[in-house]
Design a protein around this motif. Structure first.
Motif, PDB file in Angstrom:
ATOM      1  N   ALA A 468       0.820  -1.214   0.000  1.00 15.25           N
ATOM      2  CA  ALA A 468       0.000   0.000   0.000  1.00 15.25           C
ATOM      3  C   ALA A 468       0.854   1.264   0.000  1.00 15.25           C
ATOM      4  CB  ALA A 468      -0.928   0.013   1.215  1.00 15.25           C
ATOM      5  N   LEU A 471       1.604   2.534  -3.488  1.00 19.74           N
ATOM      6  CA  LEU A 471       0.320   2.935  -4.068  1.00 19.74           C
ATOM      7  C   LEU A 471      -0.163   4.241  -3.457  1.00 19.74           C
ATOM      8  CD1 LEU A 471      -1.500  -0.534  -4.185  1.00 19.74           C
ATOM      9  CD2 LEU A 471      -0.363   0.663  -6.054  1.00 19.74           C
ATOM     10  N   ALA A 734      -3.907  -7.296  -3.342  1.00 22.48           N
ATOM     11  CA  ALA A 734      -3.752  -6.055  -4.098  1.00 22.48           C
ATOM     12  C   ALA A 734      -4.948  -5.137  -3.891  1.00 22.48           C
ATOM     13  CB  ALA A 734      -3.572  -6.371  -5.575  1.00 22.48           C
ATOM     14  N   LEU A 735      -6.162  -5.705  -3.856  1.00 17.36           N
ATOM     15  CA  LEU A 735      -7.358  -4.883  -3.649  1.00 17.36           C
ATOM     16  C   LEU A 735      -7.323  -4.211  -2.285  1.00 17.36           C
ATOM     17  CD1 LEU A 735     -10.142  -3.916  -4.560  1.00 17.36           C
ATOM     18  CD2 LEU A 735     -11.102  -6.030  -3.621  1.00 17.36           C
ATOM     19  N   VAL A 738      -4.831  -1.389  -2.472  1.00 13.30           N
ATOM     20  CA  VAL A 738      -5.365  -0.251  -3.229  1.00 13.30           C
ATOM     21  C   VAL A 738      -6.336   0.549  -2.375  1.00 13.30           C
ATOM     22  CG1 VAL A 738      -6.863   0.376  -5.156  1.00 13.30           C
ATOM     23  CG2 VAL A 738      -4.999  -1.233  -5.513  1.00 13.30           C
ATOM     24  N   THR A 742      -5.474   4.306  -1.247  1.00 14.10           N
ATOM     25  CA  THR A 742      -6.349   5.393  -1.684  1.00 14.10           C
ATOM     26  C   THR A 742      -6.960   6.122  -0.494  1.00 14.10           C
ATOM     27  OG1 THR A 742      -6.858   4.141  -3.691  1.00 14.10           O
ATOM     28  CG2 THR A 742      -8.327   5.953  -3.126  1.00 14.10           C
ATOM     29  N   GLY A 779      -7.207   1.609  -9.551  1.00 13.32           N
ATOM     30  CA  GLY A 779      -7.379   0.420  -8.714  1.00 13.32           C
ATOM     31  C   GLY A 779      -7.585  -0.840  -9.530  1.00 13.32           C
ATOM     32  N   ALA A 782      -4.295  -1.970 -11.010  1.00 19.61           N
ATOM     33  CA  ALA A 782      -3.418  -2.585 -10.018  1.00 19.61           C
ATOM     34  C   ALA A 782      -3.870  -4.001  -9.677  1.00 19.61           C
ATOM     35  CB  ALA A 782      -3.375  -1.721  -8.755  1.00 19.61           C
ATOM     36  N   VAL A 783      -5.177  -4.192  -9.460  1.00 16.99           N
ATOM     37  CA  VAL A 783      -5.684  -5.516  -9.087  1.00 16.99           C
ATOM     38  C   VAL A 783      -5.572  -6.497 -10.248  1.00 16.99           C
ATOM     39  CG1 VAL A 783      -7.733  -6.777  -8.357  1.00 16.99           C
ATOM     40  CG2 VAL A 783      -7.212  -4.563  -7.331  1.00 16.99           C
TER      41      VAL A 783
END
Length: 810
Positions: A468, A471, A734-735, A738, A742, A779, A782-783
Motif C-alpha cells: 500500500a 500505491l 492487491a485490492l 489499493v 487510496t 485500482g 493494479a488488481v
C-alpha cells in the motif's frame, strides 16, 4: 567465502527478475534524490552567488523625490548605503514587445553596493549619453542585446542598449514588477521618485531596519519597500517547489524500497528454511548466513545507486527544461561532489539497515528444522505403537490410511477441520466445497483464495501495508498532477479570473479606455482598478493594496474562506498577508498609503498567486472614499470562453497604437510544467517498487501453495481451480492495498498540497483530488495486473509432477 559466493550466485540465477527490479527501483530512488538536491542548489545558489558578488543591499526603499535620505547612513545596523538614485517610471518597446520599467539614474562608475554583474556588453559610458544597461530577465523578455535600440512609446526618445546585467533585486515580472534599467542622469531628465539601498551588518534585523528607516523618513515619503528575503523567494520560484516534490517523493520511495527489500528477504527466508538449515548443518555460522543475504542485497543497492549517480552526472544536464539547467548549474557548485557521494551512500545504508533486520531472522533458523507436531486425528494416545509401555488406543481402519498421508495433506486437513478429534471440516472448508457463503453461491477457489490471503493476519497485514505504501505515494502524485491540471484548465478557481492586464497612457480617460476595451468582441468584462504599496502596521514591510472592480460590477475573486467584500471598508486578503500581520478573517487591519491611513475589515480569504499572497483587495469604490480623485491605473480583462489571450492582446495593442500596454496574466502553473514530467518519473519509480513487493507476495503465495497442493488435489480441486486460489489470494491482497493506499493517500495529498499553498502565500484550498473514474481505473489496473502476474507462476505450480510436489513439501 567460496561457498557463500556460490550460494549467492545460485540464488541470483533463481531470482533474476526480482534482482533486476530491485536494482532499477534503487536507481530510480537515488536519481530522484539527486535531482532534488540539484534543484535545491539551483534554486538557492544562483541568487545567493549574485547577491554575494554584488554586495547586495538587504533593503531597497522607494521614496518620493523630495525625501531627505542622508540620515539613513547613520542608522544603527546599516553598514553601507547604495544611492540614492533618481528614478522614473516608463514603458519601453523593442521588436514588438513592450515592458514597464524603472529608469534608474546612476553614474559611469559601477556602484560598490548593489552593483549589477555584467553578463554581456559594458557599463554606462558618458560617450553614449543615451546608453542603458538592462536587467537580464527584462532583456530576455524584450529579446534585446547590446547594440539594440529601445523606444519609449508616445515620445520620440530612443535608448541604446550597451549591456545586460544580473541583479539581486526583485526581477522583472510582466504586469507585476517593472524591469530595471540603469541609465546616466541625462537619460532620466524628469525623475518622479528615488530609491536607496541599505546593506545591513545583520540581515536578521531587516524588519527592525525598515521600521527605523520609515520612522526617520516618515510614512508619507515611502512608496515601496523590498527586502532581500522577498527577492530570494521570487528568484527561487518554482525550482524550490520542484526540489521539494522530488525530495519528498524520493524519501517516500526510499522508505518503500527499504520495506520492499525487507519483505522480499523475509519471504525468501520462509521459502529457504531447509536450505538455511543445511548451510548451518555443514558449518555456516549465524553471522555467515546473515552476511549472505546482507551482502547480496547490498550489492543490488550499490549497483543501482552507482548507476543512478553515473547517469545523473553524465546525462542530467541534457534533460530538457529546468531539470537539465538545474543539474548543469549544480555540477559547478562547491558542494556538488559531496552531495553526489553522500546521497547514494545514505540510500545504500538505509537499504542495508532494513536488509540487516530481515537477514537477522535467517541467522536464527535452527540447524535442524523442527517438524510441526501432527495432531492425533483418530483419538490415538500420544505414545506411538510399539514404542515404550502404555496401553494402545484402538485405531479404526479408516484412520490408519489417513495417518499415512503426506505431511502437507495432514497439515492442510488439520487446518480446515473443526478440531483435532471431531473429524469434521471447518466452516471455511465446508463453505468452499459447498460453494455457498452468506447464501450466495461462490466458486471454491474464490472462498479458499480469500481465506489464504488473510488467514495469517500479521503476515497478511505486513504484505498489504508494504504494497500500500507505493500505491499511497502514487495517489499523492496523481493528486499533484490533477492540481496542476486544474491550474491550467480552470485558472479562475485559483485566483486568476482574468487573462489580460492593460495599462493606459495618462492622456486617455477612464471612459475612453473602457470603450476601447469593450469594443473587442471577445472581451467579456473590463474591471478598472488600482494597485498601490501600503505600509503594514509596525512599518516593517509593504504589501499590495488593490482596488478592483466596483460595487456595481464586483471583481470575481476566488474565495477559500469567508465571503466576498460587498460593503464599505470590506476587503479580502491572501494567506501571505494574513500570516504577515498575524490576523484572521473577521479582523480589522490598518495600513498606510502615503500619508493616508486605510482601515479595512477582512471578510474573506482569497486565493492569491501573486506577490506571495501579501495582497489585500477591495473595490475601487472603497479606495475612492478615502481618495475621491483616485482614477484607475490598470484594467483586468475577463475574456469569453475559448478566446486566445495573445490574439486579443494583439488586437487591443493595434486598436490603441502606442497608448495601451497589454500583458497576459502570468499563470503560476506555467512554471510548473516541468513538474508533470517529474510526476510521471516518480510514478514509474513507485510502480517498480510496488512490482518488487508484488512479485515477493506472489512468490510467497506460490511456495505456500506448493505445500497444500496435494491436499487441494485430494479434496477434488482441479489444477485450474488451484491456480485460481493463488490468483484470487494475490488479487485480494492487491485490492486491500489499493483501498488502503487510496483511503490514506487522498487526505495526505490534500494536506501536503494545501501546506505547500500556505507556505507559498497562495493559501490552502488549491488541492484537487483525481476523479472517481481515474481512481477506479487505477485500482482496477493494479488488481488486474497483480492477478495477471500471479497467473503464470500459479499455473506452473498447479501442474507440477507428484514427485516434485512431494519433494517440495518433504
Amino acid at each position: 567465502m567460496r561457498a557463500t559466493l556460490r550460494w549467492a550466485h545460485s540464488d541470483l540465477r533463481a531470482h533474476r527478475g526480482e534482482a533486476v527490479f530491485l536494482v532499477l527501483a534503487t536507481a530510480g530512488v537515488v536519481a530522484s534524490l539527486l535531482l532534488a538536491t540539484a534543484l535545491f542548489g539551483y534554486a538557492t545558489n544562483p541568487w545567493q552567488r549574485v547577491f554575494a558578488q554584488a554586495r547586495g543591499a538587504h533593503v531597497w526603499l522607494h521614496t518620493d523625490e523630495s525625501a531627505d535620505l542622508r540620515g539613513l547612513a547613520r542608522l544603527d545596523g546599516v553598514e553601507s548605503v547604495a544611492g540614492p538614485y533618481p528614478t522614473a517610471s516608463a514603458t519601453v518597446a523593442a521588436r514588438g514587445s513592450r515592458a514597464s520599467v524603472e529608469l534608474r539614474a546612476g553614474s559611469a562608475e559601477v556602484p560598490s553596493v548593489g552593483r549589477p554583474l555584467l553578463v554581456s556588453g559594458r557599463w554606462l559610458d558618458p560617450a553614449v549619453p543615451d546608453g542603458v544597461v538592462l536587467e537580464s530577465r527584462l532583456a530576455r523578455a524584450l529579446l534585446a542585446e547590446p547594440g539594440d535600440t529601445l523606444t519609449l512609446p508616445g515620445t520620440a526618445r530612443r535608448l541604446t542598449v550597451v549591456g545586460v546585467a544580473d541583479s539581486a533585486e526583485p526581477r522583472y515580472r510582466p504586469g507585476e514588477q517593472p524591469g530595471l534599467v540603469w541609465a546616466l542622469p541625462s537619460a532620466v531628465p524628469t525623475p518622479d521618485a528615488q530609491v536607496v539601498g541599505l546593506r545591513l551588518t545583520d540581515p536578521g534585523d531587516t524588519g527592525y531596519a525598515v521600521q527605523r528607516a520609515v520612522t526617520v523618513l516618515g510614512a508619507g515619503a515611502i512608496g515601496e519597500v523590498s527586502t532581500w528575503q522577498q527577492a530570494r523567494a521570487e528568484a527561487q520560484g518554482g525550482n524550490r517547489l520542484l526540489g521539494q516534490v522530488l525530495g519528498l517523493f524520493g524519501l517516500g520511495a526510499l522508505i518503500a524500497a527499504g520495506f520492499a527489500v525487507h519483505g522480499a528477504i523475509g519471504t525468501r527466508i520462509r521459502g529457504h528454511l531447509r536450505d538455511i538449515s543445511v548451510l548451518k548443518a555443514i558449518g555456516f555460522t549465524p553471522g555467515q548466513v546473515v552476511r549472505i543475504f546482507l551482502l547480496q542485497h547490498l550489492a543490488y543497492a550499490v549497483l543501482g545507486a552507482v548507476a543512478a549517480a553515473a547517469l545523473t552526472e553524465a546525462l542530467g544536464s541534457r534533460i530538457p527544461g529546468r531539470l537539465g539547467d538545474a543539474v548543469g548549474v549544480w555540477q559547478g557548485l562547491p558542494g556538488h561532489t559531496a552531495a553526489l557521494v553522500a546521497v547514494p551512500v545514505a540510500a545504500v545504508l538505509f537499504i542495508g539497515a532494513t536488509t540487516g533486520l530481515a537477514a537477522w531472522r535467517a541467522g536464527r533458523v535452527p540447524p535442524v528444522p523442527v517438524p510441526l507436531p501432527a495432531a492425533p486425528l483418530g483419538g490415538r494416545a500420544a505414545g506411538a505403537p510399539g514404542r515404550g509401555p502404555g496401553p494402545r488406543t484402538g485405531v479404526s481402519p479408516a484412520a490408519a490410511p489417513e495417518d499415512r498421508r503426506p505431511g502437507a495433506v495432514r497439515r492442510f486437513l488439520g487446518a480446515v477441520r473443526g478440531g483435532p478429534s471431531d473429524g469434521r471440516l471447518s466452516g471455511v472448508a465446508r463453505r468452499a466445497l459447498a460453494g455457498r457463503v452468506l447464501g450466495v453461491r461462490l466458486p471454491p477457489a474464490l472462498v479458499l483464495g480469500w481465506h489464504q490471503a488473510f488467514a495469517r493476519r500479521p503476515r497478511s497485514l505486513g504484505t498489504t501495508a508494504r504494497l500500500a505504501l507505493p500505491l499511497l505515494l502514487i495517489v499523492v502524485a496523481m493528486s499533484a498532477w490533477t492540481t496542476i491540471d486544474r491550474f491550467h484548465r480552470s485558472p479562475e478557481r485559483i485566483g486568476l479570473p482574468t487573462a489580460l492586464t492593460v495599462r493606459a497612457d495618462a492622456g486617455l480617460t477612464d471612459r475612453d479606455v473602457r470603450a476601447l476595451l469593450e469594443r473587442d468582441p471577445e472581451v467579456a468584462a473590463a474591471y478598472p482598478g488600482v494597485e498601490v504599496a501600503a505600509l503594514v502596521p509596525g512599518q516593517t514591510a509593504t504589501i499590495a493594496l488593490r482596488g478592483l472592480g466596483t460595487r456595481a460590477e464586483p471583481y470575481p475573486y476566488a474565495l477559500a474562506e469567508g465571503r466576498a467584500a460587498r460593503g464599505p471598508d470590506e476587503a479580502v486578503a491572501g494567506q501571505g498577508l494574513l500570516d504577515l500581520l498575524d490576523v484572521r478573517v473577521g479582523d480589522w487591519v490598518r495600513m498606510t498609503v502615503g500619508d493616508h491611513p486605510q482601515i479595512l475589515h477582512i471578510v474573506g480569504r482569497s486565493i492569491e498567486p501573486e506577490n506571495a499572497g501579501r495582497v489585500v483587495s477591495t473595490s475601487l469604490d472603497t479606495l475612492r472614499e478615502n481618495d475621491p480623485g483616485l482614477r484607475p491605473s490598470l484594467y483586468q480583462l475577463r475574456l469569453d470562453p475559448g478566446a486566445d489571450p495573445h490574439e486579443v492582446a494583439d488586437r487591443l495593442t493595434a486598436a490603441g497604437p502606442g497608448r495601451l500596454d497589454v500583458h497576459t496574466v502570468t499563470n503560476p502553473a506555467d512554471g510548473l510544467s516541468a513538474l508533470r514530467g517529474v510526476v510521471l518519473g516518480l510514478i514509474a519509480v513507485l510502480a517498480l517498487i510496488g512490482l518488487v513487493e508484488l512479485l515477493t507476495a506472489i512468490g510467497g503465495a506460490v511456495r505456500e501453495g506448493e505445500r497444500d497442493l496435494l491436499a487441494l488435489k485430494a479434496i477434488g480441486l482441479s489444477p485450474r481451480q488451484i491456480t485460481a486460489i493463488t490468483v484470487t489470494a494475490t488479487g485480494c491482497t492487491a485490492l486491500a492495498a489499493v483501498l488502503l493506499g487510496t483511503a490514506l493517500g487522498l487526505p495526505l495529498a490534500h494536506w501536503l498540497i494545501d501546506a505547500q499553498g500556505r507556505s507559498s502565500g497562495i493559501g490552502a484550498g488549491i488541492a484537487q483530488s483525481p476523479s472517481a473514474g481515474l481512481l477506479v481505473l487505477f485500482g482496477a489496473a493494479a488488481v488486474l495486473g497483480a492477478a495477471g502476474l500471479a497467473a503464470l507462476p500459479a499455473a506452473r505450480a498447479a501442474r507440477r509432477r507428484l514427485a516434485d510436489t512431494l519433494s517440495a513439501v518433504a
